[in-house]
Enzyme design. Structure first.
Site, PDB file in Angstrom:
ATOM      1  N   ASP A  19      10.599  -0.023  -1.014  1.00 12.72           N
ATOM      2  CA  ASP A  19       9.489   0.749  -0.499  1.00 12.72           C
ATOM      3  C   ASP A  19       8.390   0.714  -1.557  1.00 12.72           C
ATOM      4  O   ASP A  19       8.650   1.006  -2.725  1.00 12.72           O
ATOM      5  CB  ASP A  19       9.914   2.185  -0.217  1.00 12.72           C
ATOM      6  CG  ASP A  19       8.824   2.989   0.444  1.00 12.72           C
ATOM      7  OD1 ASP A  19       8.650   2.833   1.669  1.00 12.72           O
ATOM      8  OD2 ASP A  19       8.148   3.767  -0.243  1.00 12.72           O
ATOM      9  N   ASN A  27      -3.954   1.962   0.332  1.00 11.05           N
ATOM     10  CA  ASN A  27      -4.592   1.489   1.559  1.00 11.05           C
ATOM     11  C   ASN A  27      -5.789   2.363   1.923  1.00 11.05           C
ATOM     12  O   ASN A  27      -6.837   1.862   2.330  1.00 11.05           O
ATOM     13  CB  ASN A  27      -3.563   1.492   2.686  1.00 11.05           C
ATOM     14  CG  ASN A  27      -3.713   0.328   3.624  1.00 11.05           C
ATOM     15  OD1 ASN A  27      -4.204  -0.719   3.257  1.00 11.05           O
ATOM     16  ND2 ASN A  27      -3.278   0.517   4.841  1.00 11.05           N
ATOM     17  N   ASP A  36      -3.425  -5.352   2.909  1.00 10.27           N
ATOM     18  CA  ASP A  36      -2.767  -6.551   3.448  1.00 10.27           C
ATOM     19  C   ASP A  36      -2.554  -7.597   2.357  1.00 10.27           C
ATOM     20  O   ASP A  36      -1.523  -8.270   2.324  1.00 10.27           O
ATOM     21  CB  ASP A  36      -3.585  -7.147   4.588  1.00 10.27           C
ATOM     22  CG  ASP A  36      -3.545  -6.303   5.853  1.00 10.27           C
ATOM     23  OD1 ASP A  36      -2.701  -5.379   5.937  1.00 10.27           O
ATOM     24  OD2 ASP A  36      -4.356  -6.566   6.759  1.00 10.27           O
ATOM     25  N   GLU A  62       5.258  -0.435   4.707  1.00 10.50           N
ATOM     26  CA  GLU A  62       5.286  -0.870   3.313  1.00 10.50           C
ATOM     27  C   GLU A  62       6.719  -1.030   2.827  1.00 10.50           C
ATOM     28  O   GLU A  62       7.004  -0.904   1.648  1.00 10.50           O
ATOM     29  CB  GLU A  62       4.511   0.107   2.415  1.00 10.50           C
ATOM     30  CG  GLU A  62       5.147   1.454   2.258  1.00 10.50           C
ATOM     31  CD  GLU A  62       4.736   2.482   3.314  1.00 10.50           C
ATOM     32  OE1 GLU A  62       5.154   3.631   3.164  1.00 10.50           O
ATOM     33  OE2 GLU A  62       4.034   2.156   4.275  1.00 10.50           O
TER      34      GLU A  62
END
Length: 150
Positions: A19, A27, A36, A62
């Site tokens: 994770d 983000n 991305d 993620e």
């Protein structure tokens, strides 16, 4: 199918669940394009750090999963730690500013579990998830194994 192909010879597979730490914050701050790019960089790192017989996949926003064929506990922990350190040193370029180029990176928390030959992969996935949750609760950017010390 991968487990069937490997057969019941030697150690069973190991599972890594990763994770990315505080990825949503990254983000939100830098935008989906940078997010991305970070995800692609992590995916490239994972593919670079495992063997051709191993499987790498994105299991959530993620989150990533890795199936290490025929890998015991000690080797799985070593591979996971190598991956964690490599992800922490991977940077994605943002843009140049008056202060010079800017970069962003992430760290990862990893849960590791082994599956005995002929064992149930679902149990190993649950154990790896529990180890991942413990790694996150212990401060993130660490690798923990679900299996007890030998």
């Amino acid at each position: 199918a991968q487990l069937d192909r490997l057969g019941a010879h030697g150690p069973g597979p190991a599972v890594l669940l990763l994770d990315l730490d505080h990825f949503r914050r990254l983000n939100d701050r830098y935008g989906a394009r940078i997010g991305d790019a970070v995800l692609r960089a992590v995916a490239d790192t994972l593919r670079d750090e495992v063997r051709a017989a191993d499987l790498v996949g994105r299991s959530g926003g993620e989150e990533f999963a890795v199936l290490l064929a025929g890998t015991g506990r000690f080797d799985a922990m070593a591979i996971a730690e190598r991956i964690r350190l490599r992800i922490a040193s991977t940077l994605v370029a943002l843009k140049a500013s008056s202060d010079g180029p800017q970069f962003v990176g992430v760290t990862a928390s990893i849960g590791v579990a082994t599956c005995p030959a002929g064992g149930d992969l679902a149990d190993a996935l649950l154990a790896a998830e529990a180890a991942l949750l413990r790694a996150k609760a212990a401060g993130r950017n660490r690798t923990l194994c679900a299996d007890p010390e030998p």
